[in-house]
Write a protein that holds these residues in place. Structure first.
Motif, mmCIF file in Angstrom:
data_model
loop_
_atom_site.group_PDB
_atom_site.id
_atom_site.type_symbol
_atom_site.label_atom_id
_atom_site.label_comp_id
_atom_site.label_asym_id
_atom_site.label_seq_id
_atom_site.Cartn_x
_atom_site.Cartn_y
_atom_site.Cartn_z
ATOM 1 N N ASN A 95 0.842 -1.197 0.000
ATOM 2 C CA ASN A 95 0.000 0.000 0.000
ATOM 3 C C ASN A 95 0.875 1.244 0.000
ATOM 4 O OD1 ASN A 95 -2.422 -1.426 0.114
ATOM 5 N ND2 ASN A 95 -2.284 -1.605 2.333
ATOM 6 N N GLY A 96 0.493 2.198 -0.823
ATOM 7 C CA GLY A 96 1.194 3.472 -0.879
ATOM 8 C C GLY A 96 0.207 4.611 -0.885
ATOM 9 N N ASP A 97 0.720 5.822 -0.814
ATOM 10 C CA ASP A 97 -0.188 6.968 -0.780
ATOM 11 C C ASP A 97 -0.670 7.372 -2.171
ATOM 12 O OD1 ASP A 97 2.327 7.778 -1.463
ATOM 13 O OD2 ASP A 97 2.377 9.532 -0.172
ATOM 14 N N LEU A 98 0.183 7.300 -3.174
ATOM 15 C CA LEU A 98 -0.159 7.702 -4.539
ATOM 16 C C LEU A 98 0.460 6.720 -5.533
ATOM 17 C CD1 LEU A 98 0.711 11.506 -4.310
ATOM 18 C CD2 LEU A 98 -1.580 10.537 -4.395
ATOM 19 N N GLU A 157 8.743 2.919 -7.263
ATOM 20 C CA GLU A 157 10.127 2.557 -6.963
ATOM 21 C C GLU A 157 10.201 1.801 -5.637
ATOM 22 O OE1 GLU A 157 14.587 4.523 -6.648
ATOM 23 O OE2 GLU A 157 12.839 5.841 -6.626
ATOM 24 N N TRP A 158 9.478 2.267 -4.626
ATOM 25 C CA TRP A 158 9.448 1.580 -3.331
ATOM 26 C C TRP A 158 8.926 0.148 -3.488
ATOM 27 C CZ3 TRP A 158 4.809 -0.104 -1.131
ATOM 28 C CH2 TRP A 158 4.955 -0.724 0.107
ATOM 29 N N ILE A 187 5.295 3.273 -13.960
ATOM 30 C CA ILE A 187 5.669 1.857 -13.969
ATOM 31 C C ILE A 187 6.821 1.638 -14.932
ATOM 32 C CG2 ILE A 187 4.897 -0.479 -14.523
ATOM 33 C CD1 ILE A 187 2.068 0.362 -13.700
ATOM 34 N N GLU A 188 6.678 2.163 -16.122
ATOM 35 C CA GLU A 188 7.714 1.993 -17.148
ATOM 36 C C GLU A 188 9.056 2.559 -16.689
ATOM 37 O OE1 GLU A 188 8.016 2.771 -21.925
ATOM 38 O OE2 GLU A 188 6.104 2.984 -20.905
ATOM 39 N N ALA A 189 9.029 3.740 -16.107
ATOM 40 C CA ALA A 189 10.268 4.385 -15.665
ATOM 41 C C ALA A 189 10.947 3.610 -14.546
ATOM 42 C CB ALA A 189 9.979 5.816 -15.209
ATOM 43 N N GLU A 190 10.168 3.152 -13.596
ATOM 44 C CA GLU A 190 10.756 2.501 -12.427
ATOM 45 C C GLU A 190 11.181 1.059 -12.698
ATOM 46 O OE1 GLU A 190 11.744 4.409 -10.033
ATOM 47 O OE2 GLU A 190 10.735 6.030 -11.084
ATOM 48 N N ILE A 191 10.504 0.356 -13.591
ATOM 49 C CA ILE A 191 10.972 -0.994 -13.950
ATOM 50 C C ILE A 191 12.355 -0.903 -14.574
ATOM 51 C CG2 ILE A 191 10.640 -2.922 -15.553
ATOM 52 C CD1 ILE A 191 7.666 -2.747 -14.993
ATOM 53 N N SER A 192 12.535 0.044 -15.493
ATOM 54 C CA SER A 192 13.846 0.156 -16.140
ATOM 55 C C SER A 192 14.932 0.574 -15.154
ATOM 56 C CB SER A 192 13.785 1.125 -17.320
ATOM 57 O OG SER A 192 13.483 2.419 -16.872
#
Length: 114
Positions: free
Chosen positions: A52-55, A62-63, A88-93
Motif C-alpha cells: 500500500n502506498g499513498d499515490l 520505486e518503493w 511503472i515503465e520508468a521505475e521498472i527500467s
C-alpha cells in the motif's frame, strides 16, 4: 508484503513473468494498492506480493519494485506486464534494468477503443 511460500513457489515453479498494477483505494484510508501476480499452470492468478502506498507515482512504484526485488532477488529472463502508466515503465527500467517490460494486451485494446 509477500509470504515466503508464494516467493518460493514463484521461483521454483512459475514462468518468470510478473503482472503488476496499482488500484486506487476508496474509503476512510485511501491510497493505492500495488500488486504483483503471476499465472500458474492451471491459468489461475498466483499472488506474489502486494503493498500500500499513498499515490501511484514514481516514488511509490520505486518503493514497491525495490521491495519486490529484495524479496525475489535476481531472476534470469524476467518479464513484467503492466498497463502503460509512465511511472511503472520508468521505475521498472531503473530497478530491474535486466528485465523486459511489455504492455498488457487488454489495456492496449482498451486504449485503442478510446
Amino acid at each position: 508484503m509477500s509470504s515466503g511460500a508464494s516467493l518460493r513457489g514463484f521461483r521454483r515453479c512459475m514462468r518468470p513473468v510478473i503482472a503488476i498494477d496499482g488500484t486506487h483505494l476508496k474509503g476512510r484510508f485511501g491510497g493505492t494498492m500495488f500488486v504483483a501476480t503471476a499465472q500458474d499452470g492451471n491459468e489461475n492468478v498466483y499472488p506474489i506480493a502486494f503493498g500500500n502506498g499513498d499515490l501511484e507515482n514514481n516514488l511509490s512504484w520505486e518503493w514497491f519494485l525495490d521491495c519486490l526485488k529484495g524479496a525475489l532477488g535476481h531472476i534470469d529472463n524476467l518479464v513484467f506486464i503492466s498497463d502503460r502508466h509512465a511511472s511503472i515503465e520508468a521505475e521498472i527500467s531503473k530497478v530491474f534494468p535486466y528485465a523486459t517490460h511489455t504492455i498488457c494486451c487488454w489495456h492496449f485494446a482498451e486504449n485503442v477503443k478510446k
